[in-house]
Design an enzyme around this catalytic site. Sequence first.
Site, PDB file in Angstrom:
ATOM      1  N   GLY A 172       2.282   3.432 -41.106  1.00  0.00           N
ATOM      2  CA  GLY A 172       2.264   2.694 -42.818  1.00  0.00           C
ATOM      3  C   GLY A 172       1.219   1.840 -42.707  1.00  0.00           C
ATOM      4  O   GLY A 172       0.822   1.182 -41.580  1.00  0.00           O
ATOM      5  N   CYS A 173       0.813   1.410 -43.896  1.00  0.00           N
ATOM      6  CA  CYS A 173      -0.401   0.501 -43.787  1.00  0.00           C
ATOM      7  C   CYS A 173       0.020  -0.958 -43.350  1.00  0.00           C
ATOM      8  O   CYS A 173      -0.677  -1.468 -42.666  1.00  0.00           O
ATOM      9  CB  CYS A 173      -0.791   0.310 -45.410  1.00  0.00           C
ATOM     10  N   HIS A 174       1.354  -1.642 -44.043  1.00  0.00           N
ATOM     11  CA  HIS A 174       1.514  -2.841 -43.533  1.00  0.00           C
ATOM     12  C   HIS A 174       1.943  -2.605 -41.975  1.00  0.00           C
ATOM     13  O   HIS A 174       1.437  -3.746 -41.380  1.00  0.00           O
ATOM     14  CB  HIS A 174       3.021  -3.274 -44.214  1.00  0.00           C
TER      15      HIS A 174
END
Length: 317
Positions: free
Chosen positions: A113-115
């Site tokens: 995921g990006c985070h």
Amino acid sequence: MKVFVDGQYGTTGLKIHERLKQRNDVELLSISEEHKKDPELRIQVMNEADIVFLCLPDQAAREALTLITNPDTRVIDSSTAFRTDDAWTYGLPELSPLQREEIAGAARVSVPGCHATAFVLAIHPLVQRGILPQDYPVCCHSLTGYSGGGKALIEQYETGSVSDKKDSLTSPRHYSLNLDHKHLPEMKKFTELEFQPVFLPAVCHFYNGMVVTVPLVTRLLNQQPGLQDIHAALTDYYKNEAFVRVIPLDASKGISQSDLDPTLCNGTNDAEIFVLGNDDQVIVACRLDNLGKGSSGAVIQCMNIMLGLDEGLGLIL
């Protein structure tokens, strides 16, 4: 090599198509919009492909995987469904020296995921070098563009009436207020922390881009390192990486508000790490494009590795 994007009309799928259609070294299989609900055609194309990208919600990704019966078809998934599954390889090549080899030989790769990408890049090396105790009470904050919320949130921001919402769309809005963000399990697992971080993200009024920040109190770290020690550890860890850059300490000391703009890596597959603060209190910040290194860029990077191609092919502008 033949590749197929299942979920090609979503935000990530469209970005992957945009990147791949410029290339002549892969054949991009597709299903026209009028036939996108034809189950037999979908199964046929999925099993014809050398690599299938799953750009679907979690449950849909799990269901799609059952349709792939060709043992030679390899899968790269962009959902949360398989990220902590030990049968899948985590698609972050910069995680460790051996991670690229695992990705290269994997039949199933789950892209972070990006985070989580930004958090793991910022923190994992400090745990590996023995600087950050595994039981440290880590806190994390993220500012991100609204494209990360998918079509529904994009539509809300781009068609919603700001006046009717009393400026709620123009101000940063914290979410996951129950501290249960879906990226937390992978953030814990791939930093090897004993406890999940306290993670509070905020969505902002820009389309893409993000900055994840992690504050550290150095007196609680092993051997009480200073600002330079933390910076040196991160710099050494990523010294051979093409897509991860640790900003020089001299540049970080003179940083202004605009220099940490979340959008300055947009359109790239780059991740930039800043070490800010002083010898008592340090902030490690990681900036990336949530649609680049945080999703479609990472997918292409993993595909290149799996196909034995130049890792930066189609990613370096």
